[in-house]
Motif scaffolding. Structure first.
Motif, PDB file in Angstrom:
ATOM      1  N   LEU A   1     -13.235   2.391 -18.413  1.00 39.63           N
ATOM      2  CA  LEU A   1     -13.950   3.666 -18.410  1.00 39.63           C
ATOM      3  C   LEU A   1     -13.019   4.810 -18.028  1.00 39.63           C
ATOM      4  O   LEU A   1     -13.099   5.917 -18.585  1.00 39.63           O
ATOM      5  N   ASP A   2     -12.122   4.553 -17.104  1.00 40.23           N
ATOM      6  CA  ASP A   2     -11.170   5.573 -16.674  1.00 40.23           C
ATOM      7  C   ASP A   2     -10.271   6.003 -17.830  1.00 40.23           C
ATOM      8  O   ASP A   2      -9.940   7.177 -17.985  1.00 40.23           O
ATOM      9  N   ASP A   3      -9.882   5.029 -18.667  1.00 41.99           N
ATOM     10  CA  ASP A   3      -8.994   5.311 -19.796  1.00 41.99           C
ATOM     11  C   ASP A   3      -9.718   5.932 -20.990  1.00 41.99           C
ATOM     12  O   ASP A   3      -9.102   6.642 -21.786  1.00 41.99           O
ATOM     13  N   ASN A   4     -11.013   5.657 -21.146  1.00 39.92           N
ATOM     14  CA  ASN A   4     -11.703   6.020 -22.385  1.00 39.92           C
ATOM     15  C   ASN A   4     -12.814   7.054 -22.220  1.00 39.92           C
ATOM     16  O   ASN A   4     -13.389   7.489 -23.223  1.00 39.92           O
ATOM     17  N   GLU A   5     -13.121   7.435 -20.979  1.00 40.21           N
ATOM     18  CA  GLU A   5     -14.231   8.365 -20.748  1.00 40.21           C
ATOM     19  C   GLU A   5     -13.992   9.705 -21.430  1.00 40.21           C
ATOM     20  O   GLU A   5     -14.904  10.261 -22.079  1.00 40.21           O
ATOM     21  N   ALA A   6     -12.795  10.244 -21.355  1.00 38.17           N
ATOM     22  CA  ALA A   6     -12.505  11.558 -21.939  1.00 38.17           C
ATOM     23  C   ALA A   6     -12.676  11.532 -23.451  1.00 38.17           C
ATOM     24  O   ALA A   6     -13.261  12.447 -24.049  1.00 38.17           O
ATOM     25  N   SER A   7     -12.172  10.482 -24.080  1.00 46.82           N
ATOM     26  CA  SER A   7     -12.296  10.357 -25.541  1.00 46.82           C
ATOM     27  C   SER A   7     -13.750  10.243 -25.963  1.00 46.82           C
ATOM     28  O   SER A   7     -14.182  10.858 -26.947  1.00 46.82           O
ATOM     29  N   ALA A   8     -14.544   9.448 -25.208  1.00 47.72           N
ATOM     30  CA  ALA A   8     -15.958   9.274 -25.531  1.00 47.72           C
ATOM     31  C   ALA A   8     -16.731  10.578 -25.382  1.00 47.72           C
ATOM     32  O   ALA A   8     -17.571  10.918 -26.223  1.00 47.72           O
ATOM     33  N   VAL A   9     -16.452  11.335 -24.322  1.00 45.27           N
ATOM     34  CA  VAL A   9     -17.134  12.614 -24.094  1.00 45.27           C
ATOM     35  C   VAL A   9     -16.845  13.585 -25.232  1.00 45.27           C
ATOM     36  O   VAL A   9     -17.748  14.282 -25.739  1.00 45.27           O
ATOM     37  N   LYS A  10     -15.591  13.620 -25.678  1.00 44.34           N
ATOM     38  CA  LYS A  10     -15.206  14.513 -26.771  1.00 44.34           C
ATOM     39  C   LYS A  10     -15.952  14.159 -28.056  1.00 44.34           C
ATOM     40  O   LYS A  10     -16.487  15.038 -28.757  1.00 44.34           O
ATOM     41  N   LYS A  11     -16.008  12.869 -28.371  1.00 48.54           N
ATOM     42  CA  LYS A  11     -16.702  12.436 -29.586  1.00 48.54           C
ATOM     43  C   LYS A  11     -18.211  12.662 -29.477  1.00 48.54           C
ATOM     44  O   LYS A  11     -18.866  13.036 -30.462  1.00 48.54           O
ATOM     45  N   LEU A  12     -18.748  12.435 -28.292  1.00 46.21           N
ATOM     46  CA  LEU A  12     -20.194  12.620 -28.095  1.00 46.21           C
ATOM     47  C   LEU A  12     -20.580  14.084 -28.280  1.00 46.21           C
ATOM     48  O   LEU A  12     -21.581  14.386 -28.952  1.00 46.21           O
TER      49      LEU A  12
ATOM     50  N   SER B   1     -27.762   8.230 -14.877  1.00 46.24           N
ATOM     51  CA  SER B   1     -28.027   9.455 -15.657  1.00 46.24           C
ATOM     52  C   SER B   1     -27.555   9.310 -17.100  1.00 46.24           C
ATOM     53  O   SER B   1     -26.967  10.237 -17.685  1.00 46.24           O
ATOM     54  N   LEU B   2     -27.797   8.134 -17.674  1.00 45.91           N
ATOM     55  CA  LEU B   2     -27.424   7.880 -19.058  1.00 45.91           C
ATOM     56  C   LEU B   2     -28.388   8.590 -19.999  1.00 45.91           C
ATOM     57  O   LEU B   2     -29.574   8.759 -19.693  1.00 45.91           O
ATOM     58  N   ASP B   3     -27.887   8.997 -21.142  1.00 44.15           N
ATOM     59  CA  ASP B   3     -28.766   9.546 -22.162  1.00 44.15           C
ATOM     60  C   ASP B   3     -29.468   8.411 -22.907  1.00 44.15           C
ATOM     61  O   ASP B   3     -30.614   8.553 -23.328  1.00 44.15           O
ATOM     62  N   ARG B   4     -28.771   7.277 -23.026  1.00 46.26           N
ATOM     63  CA  ARG B   4     -29.365   6.109 -23.689  1.00 46.26           C
ATOM     64  C   ARG B   4     -28.618   4.853 -23.274  1.00 46.26           C
ATOM     65  O   ARG B   4     -27.397   4.853 -23.156  1.00 46.26           O
ATOM     66  N   LEU B   5     -29.369   3.761 -23.052  1.00 44.33           N
ATOM     67  CA  LEU B   5     -28.802   2.443 -22.783  1.00 44.33           C
ATOM     68  C   LEU B   5     -29.476   1.452 -23.717  1.00 44.33           C
ATOM     69  O   LEU B   5     -30.704   1.344 -23.746  1.00 44.33           O
TER      70      LEU B   5
ATOM     71  N   LEU C   1     -20.552   7.643 -16.370  1.00 49.02           N
ATOM     72  CA  LEU C   1     -21.578   7.390 -17.378  1.00 49.02           C
ATOM     73  C   LEU C   1     -22.598   8.510 -17.542  1.00 49.02           C
ATOM     74  O   LEU C   1     -23.467   8.418 -18.406  1.00 49.02           O
ATOM     75  N   GLN C   2     -22.545   9.546 -16.749  1.00 48.19           N
ATOM     76  CA  GLN C   2     -23.553  10.588 -16.804  1.00 48.19           C
ATOM     77  C   GLN C   2     -23.624  11.231 -18.187  1.00 48.19           C
ATOM     78  O   GLN C   2     -22.636  11.710 -18.731  1.00 48.19           O
ATOM     79  N   GLY C   3     -24.827  11.197 -18.790  1.00 51.09           N
ATOM     80  CA  GLY C   3     -25.052  11.815 -20.093  1.00 51.09           C
ATOM     81  C   GLY C   3     -24.523  11.028 -21.271  1.00 51.09           C
ATOM     82  O   GLY C   3     -24.607  11.490 -22.416  1.00 51.09           O
ATOM     83  N   MET C   4     -24.016   9.814 -21.042  1.00 51.60           N
ATOM     84  CA  MET C   4     -23.404   9.027 -22.111  1.00 51.60           C
ATOM     85  C   MET C   4     -24.417   8.104 -22.796  1.00 51.60           C
ATOM     86  O   MET C   4     -25.512   7.859 -22.302  1.00 51.60           O
ATOM     87  N   HIS C   5     -24.009   7.583 -23.944  1.00 49.54           N
ATOM     88  CA  HIS C   5     -24.757   6.547 -24.663  1.00 49.54           C
ATOM     89  C   HIS C   5     -24.009   5.241 -24.429  1.00 49.54           C
ATOM     90  O   HIS C   5     -22.850   5.104 -24.841  1.00 49.54           O
ATOM     91  N   LEU C   6     -24.649   4.281 -23.778  1.00 43.98           N
ATOM     92  CA  LEU C   6     -23.987   3.033 -23.413  1.00 43.98           C
ATOM     93  C   LEU C   6     -24.602   1.871 -24.190  1.00 43.98           C
ATOM     94  O   LEU C   6     -25.819   1.662 -24.153  1.00 43.98           O
TER      95      LEU C   6
END
Length: 485
Positions: free
Chosen positions: A189-200, A429-433, A459-464
């Protein structure tokens, strides 16, 4: 000093020769991996949507890994864990094209941490128990490693003091360190959170557009639901709904037949075994129009299918024949009818002595790709169409009580799973799980329980998505394995 200088020069020369002798071109790598691609290619898993999706995602990540290895000056190093469903081999077949049977497949997981194409190719083939003999014919100077994970292919093994004195990296030590590297949820998550937020963030306008189109079309056609068989991207889904919307405007009269039904965008057009209208994403409007025109005939066949299920139920002591989309391949109505009809004729001829209504309340699904019956965690029997009637009778009798107990637990497990999903969604605080169909309820429950023990601010606001591997989807969804570390 002169002695060590000479040794230093010799080592550089030898190392260069070794690397040159083990070089494999991109084209050679593809040729060497042909048996692997033949064993895992998604096109061969058309009747297994869950396994097909796992292989599709893993192949994308593998191709990215192979492309990086071929980039000039590539230096970054990140172990990549992959999971594939590999088709089983016939034990006595020597021809690669004929060596895979329809008897089933097995799941294989392995981690890539090699820095050159040859080692990567050999690791993949060895991990999947595929032959590496053909690799030598591609490069006469390369020697396949019989123990790819435990040895290093070096003609000279220097003493440890040599590497301490020269400052060179010991390749054996590097390999051991790579094996010790294990991806953890927090590190990933530490390595990929920024990339996921950008795509989201980029996908948010399209997600709103998709929801709007879905609501409008569902209301206009009076549909029960609109679904997708595979995990296409948001843009792709919007395009499919726009196509359906244009057809509604051009031929509104033919869409009367679809009222009250579910539309599923998938690989082919027709009606599914579950009674849903399938629209093939590669088909043009002309094909879709024909499907809508044929719907009255499909409804007639559906009635015949329900009658056939009742007849099978009567022969098997009242056990209910069901079709469960999440567990079975996406069959057309015609294919499923033929499967039921064949099974019914076999049962009728065998005249099994089931007492009428003795198995009422139990459920079974028919499977054409297995040879042994089994009992699912939710209590329904999974019966192969080729199962011997006598063996079928014994299995059902011996497992009937366990099946009833599993059915009772089913509702409890479904409630527990739903509660844990809601609790985890709120806690982080996920948007979807959500989970992939190939992840069982028991696996999802275990995953959520362990997640709730962690502190995960990423994970806040993410789709997991709970899956079998780590991945960031094109629209920013985070995929994590259910058994994460």
């Amino acid at each position: 000093t002169f002695y060590y200088f000479v040794r230093l020069c010799l080592d550089k020369i030898l190392l260069q020769c070794i690397l040159q002798s083990r070089t494999l071109s991109g084209a050679d790598a593809i040729n060497a991996l042909r048996p692997f691609y033949f064993a895992v290619h998604p096109d061969f898993f058309g009747q297994h949507p869950k396994e097909r999706e796992v292989n599709e995602n893993s192949l994308k990540r593998l191709n990215g890994y192979l492309e990086n290895l071929q980039k000039p000056g590539f230096r970054s190093f990140k172990p990549t864990q992959l999971t594939f469903y590999v088709r089983e081999r016939e034990p006595n077949s020597s021809n690669v094209q004929e060596s895979f049977s329809a008897s089933g497949f097995r799941a294989v997981s392995f981690t890539l941490h090699t820095r050159d194409l040859l080692s990567t190719v050999l690791d993949i083939l060895n991990s999947c128990s595929l032959s590496t003999e053909h690799v030598q014919s591609l490069n006469l100077n390369s020697q396949p490693r019989k123990e790819a994970k435990n040895t290093v292919n070096r003609p000279i093994k220097w003493d440890k003091t040599y590497y301490s004195f020269t400052g060179f990296k010991d390749p054996e030590e590097e390999l051991e360190q790579a094996h010790r590297v294990e991806t953890t949820l927090l590190s990933w998550l530490d390595d990929n959170e920024a990339s996921a937020v950008k795509k989201l963030k980029k996908s948010l306008p399209l997600r709103k557009e998709l929801e709007r189109l879905k609501i409008e079309l569902s209301h206009e056609l009076q549909l029960s639901d609109i679904r997708w068989q595979r995990s296409w991207g948001i843009a792709h889904r919007c395009s499919q709904l726009h196509s359906l919307g244009r057809l509604v405007q051009q031929r509104p009269e033919i869409l009367e037949n679809v009222k009250g039904h579910t539309v599923v965008f998938t690989d082919r057009s027709g009606m599914s075994a579950a009674g849903h209208v399938m629209l093939g994403t590669m088909d043009v409007h002309h094909h879709w129009t024909k499907i809508f025109e044929r719907l009255p005939n499909y409804y007639k066949l559906q009635k015949r299918l329900l009658l056939l299920e009742d007849r099978i139920s009567q022969l098997l002591g009242g056990i209910q024949v069901v079709y469960i989309e999440e567990l079975q391949p996406l069959l057309t109505l015609e294919e499923y009818f033929e499967t039921l009809n064949s099974f019914y004729n076999k049962l009728r001829d065998s005249r099994l002595p089931f007492h009428p209504r003795s198995l009422r309340g139990l459920q079974m699904i028919l499977e054409s790709d297995r040879y042994a019956p089994s009992l699912h965690e939710f209590g329904h029997f999974m019966i192969p169409t080729v199962c011997d009637p006598a063996a079928l009778q014994w299995f059902i009798f011996s497992k009937a009580q366990e099946a009833r107990e599993n059915l009772k637990r089913k509702e409890e497990m479904m409630i527990t799973e739903k509660e844990l999903i809601n609790t985890s969604t709120e806690r982080f605080s996920l948007d979807r799980l959500y989970k992939e169909p190939s992840v069982s309820s028991a696996q999802m429950i275990d995953c959520c329980k362990r997640l709730l023990e962690e502190s995960l601010p990423y994970l806040q606001g993410m789709h997991l998505c709970v899956s079998h591997f780590y991945s960031v989807l094109q629209d920013g969804d985070l995929c994590i394995p259910w058994n994460w570390k």
